[in-house]
Each structure stands twice: as C-alpha cells, then as structure tokens.
Design a protein around this motif. Structure first.
Motif, PDB file in Angstrom:
ATOM      1  N   CYS A 161       0.837  -1.192   0.000  1.00  0.00           N
ATOM      2  CA  CYS A 161       0.000   0.000   0.000  1.00  0.00           C
ATOM      3  C   CYS A 161       0.874   1.245   0.000  1.00  0.00           C
ATOM      4  O   CYS A 161       2.076   1.177   0.247  1.00  0.00           O
ATOM      5  CB  CYS A 161      -0.918   0.019   1.219  1.00  0.00           C
ATOM      6  N   ASN A 169      -4.261  10.425  -0.199  1.00  0.00           N
ATOM      7  CA  ASN A 169      -3.992   9.566  -1.358  1.00  0.00           C
ATOM      8  C   ASN A 169      -3.614   8.135  -0.985  1.00  0.00           C
ATOM      9  O   ASN A 169      -2.659   7.569  -1.531  1.00  0.00           O
ATOM     10  CB  ASN A 169      -2.902  10.183  -2.238  1.00  0.00           C
ATOM     11  N   GLU A 171      -3.694   4.213  -1.212  1.00  0.00           N
ATOM     12  CA  GLU A 171      -3.956   3.296  -2.313  1.00  0.00           C
ATOM     13  C   GLU A 171      -3.396   1.916  -1.988  1.00  0.00           C
ATOM     14  O   GLU A 171      -2.270   1.795  -1.502  1.00  0.00           O
ATOM     15  CB  GLU A 171      -3.311   3.803  -3.595  1.00  0.00           C
ATOM     16  N   GLU A 172      -4.180   0.881  -2.251  1.00  0.00           N
ATOM     17  CA  GLU A 172      -3.667  -0.484  -2.211  1.00  0.00           C
ATOM     18  C   GLU A 172      -3.148  -0.801  -3.607  1.00  0.00           C
ATOM     19  O   GLU A 172      -3.915  -0.888  -4.564  1.00  0.00           O
ATOM     20  CB  GLU A 172      -4.748  -1.485  -1.813  1.00  0.00           C
ATOM     21  N   ASN A 207       2.894   2.428 -10.837  1.00  0.00           N
ATOM     22  CA  ASN A 207       2.673   1.089 -10.257  1.00  0.00           C
ATOM     23  C   ASN A 207       2.939  -0.055 -11.233  1.00  0.00           C
ATOM     24  O   ASN A 207       2.525  -1.199 -10.990  1.00  0.00           O
ATOM     25  CB  ASN A 207       1.252   0.946  -9.700  1.00  0.00           C
TER      26      ASN A 207
END
Length: 342
Positions: A161, A169, A171-172, A207
């Motif tokens: 994460c 903000n 996020e996973e 990512n």
C-alpha cells in the motif's frame, strides 16, 4: 465614532479567527521533500529498521527500553529518549520521522491510551505524532513524499500500500508480497515470492511491474549500479547483479541468514551449524573477516557503527566501528540512557 467602534468590534473577532485558521493550516502542513528522498537504507529496513540516520542525527529503537524511540549523535553522545512508542521501520526526512508503531506506554502523552498499531508520523523530537493508517504494517519505506508499506489482513493476506506523508492519497497497489525497502530512482526493487523469485521493479509513478533479472533473488539491496542479494538456488550465498552490464558476481560461498550494505562494505550473518559467525567483506568480495562468533540478527548500520544482537536475545546490543579494526563492545550508552530517562 460609534459606527467605527462597532465596525472594529465586529472585525476584530474575524481577524483573530483568520489568524488562527492560517496558523493552524500552516502548522499542520507537511513540506514536500526534495526529489529522490529516501527515509532509510534498504539494508537497515530489511533488518528491522531499528536505526536511522539523517542530517547528522541517529534515531533508534532502544532495545533496553522496549524499543522506545531514542536519539543520539553518530558518535553515541547525547543519547536521549523521545517517546515511549515502540517503534521499528524508522524513516527520517525533513522535519519528520515515519515509523511503524507497535505499542505505546500508558506513561506517554494522554492520547497514547487511544492509539493502536499503525503507520505513524511525528516531529523529529518525537512530539505531535499522527497515525497515517491504523493497520499492521511492520515494513515501510519513505520515497519522496509517500510511504510505501506492507499491510496484512486475515481476509486478503499481504498487500503493498501507499499513503502520502500528509495522510492523503491512500492506495492499495498490489495484493501481493512486495518488500518496499529497496528504492532507487523511483523504482522499488523486490524479489518475487509467487511463481518465481526473479528480481522485479515497481515504478512508483504508475505502479507498473517489470522483470529485471531472472535469478533466484532474496532480500535485494540496491546501491548505485548493483543489486546485492541472497541466491536462493545456491544455498543463499551472497551475490551482486550489475544493472548496467547485466552480469552476476558471487561474493561469498557462505550461506547467509541476514546482511547489510554500506558504502564499500557488507556485514552478514553466516549460517553454519558448527561455525556460525557475523562476518564482513568488501562489496567486491575481498577482505573477508570474522566480526563475532555466534548467531546474530538486526544488523543496523550508521555512519560510524554497526549494531547487532544475539539471535532471539534483544539485549545486550553490541556494536563495532563500521570501518577499521573490529572492536565488538556492548552499546552501553543506550543502556545508561534508560536509567536517566526514568
């Protein structure tokens, strides 16, 4: 005059409110870190993140005081307690510390009784701590203005994460075991734990995951052009992979349990049922020597010392100078500081 007086009476509270609002906004704002900021070395984080050095100051989890947060100079002078919080995965940058907090003492500030385990931010003096995410996350790393961390859930397992240092903000990223400790140039270098053990990168800007080296990589540590790692297929011996030449070097045939890299030197725990030892070599594999016989863990490196303790025995903590002749002694300054803090 009466009208002017009424205007002043009505205006002053508004001005005071505006001033308080402005002060509150800017006092809570987290300044951005310079591009390329990292919070700790990959080697320290892979070994628990119990020590972290930034801007001439060392922050550490004092094993003599239930891993409470302490500070000192790199030469171990001016040791002082900052907080009762039980910390690990220490990161430091700018005016703040970032860490995983496992517990707090009831004697800490009043709000400690409401705290739970999680990812925390505090000022470098240990004050004004803020929970960024209440979650089991024992491995975390700072890159620029984002904390990357492993999160575990009984429902989903382990995930990678991210959350910004200003608590925004979240996020996973991946529902997959990715160790975020080793970051360079905006990319996380990690060993695969699924169908293979290749060396992968995760680009923190989008990512995206890409394979870099099809080896059997464990606990990678990137430093400049090289990725140092334990070779799973060859009994966990220590190797390094050059990103520029795409070549591999064997640094030692010893089987490893743990290792850490700093500059041109590597400290590692040799795994051997008959002759286990903490050893050190140069990053090119030369100059091998024994630091201490026995089994040790939590190899932490600062600019002046290497710290470690016997396996499954948090204290005593030992240290030796990072460079020069080996001189193993107990980290007595940390033990002495506990008595002063109480």
């Amino acid at each position: 005059m009466k009208v002017l007086k009424n205007i002043l009476i009505a205006t002053i509270p508004l001005l005071l409110f505006a001033a308080l609002f402005t002060y509150s906004f800017f006092s809570k704002r987290i300044p951005e870190n310079p591009p390329g900021t990292t919070g700790n070395t990959a080697g320290n984080l892979n070994n628990g993140g119990l020590f972290c050095e930034d801007d001439g100051t060392v922050y550490f989890a004092n094993a003599y005081d239930n891993y409470a947060l302490y500070t000192m100079n790199p030469d171990e002078t001016n040791v002082a307690k900052l907080s009762n919080a039980q910390v690990s995965s220490l990161n430091a940058a700018g005016n703040f510390l970032y860490y995983y907090q496992a517990a707090s003492s009831a004697s800490d500030q009043f709000s400690s009784m409401f705290r739970t385990n999680g990812v925390y931010r505090s000022k470098k003096n240990g004050k004004s701590s803020v929970c960024l995410k209440r979650v089991p996350a024992p491995t975390l790393a700072l890159w620029d203005n984002t904390i990357f961390y492993q999160s575990y859930s009984t429902k989903t397992g382990t995930s990678l994460c991210r959350i910004d240092t200003n608590k925004e903000n979240f996020e996973e990223i991946q529902n997959y075991v990715i160790n975020p400790a080793s970051i360079q140039n905006g990319k996380i270098y990690f060993g695969g734990t699924g169908k293979d053990h290749y060396l992968y990168t995760l680009d923190t800007s989008n990512n995206a995951i890409a394979a870099v080296f099809m080896g059997d990589v464990y606990n990678p540590i990137i430093q400049d052009d090289y990725v140092y790692y334990m070779d799973i297929s060859s009994d966990y011996r220590l190797c390094r992979y050059s990103l520029s030449t795409q070549t591999t070097e064997i640094l030692t045939e010893d089987r490893l349990d743990f290792f850490n890299v700093a500059g041109d030197i590597i400290y590692y725990q040799k795994s051997d049922p008959d002759e286990p030892a903490l050893k050190r070599i140069h990053t090119n594999g030369t100059g091998e020597e024994v630091v201490a016989h026995g089994v040790y863990e939590h190899i932490q490196i600062t600019s002046q010392y290497v710290y470690f303790n016997a396996y499954d025995a948090p204290t005593p903590v030992f240290h030796t100078p990072l460079y020069g002749p080996v001189q193993v002694e107990s980290f007595s300054a940390a033990a002495a500081a506990v008595a002063v803090a109480k």
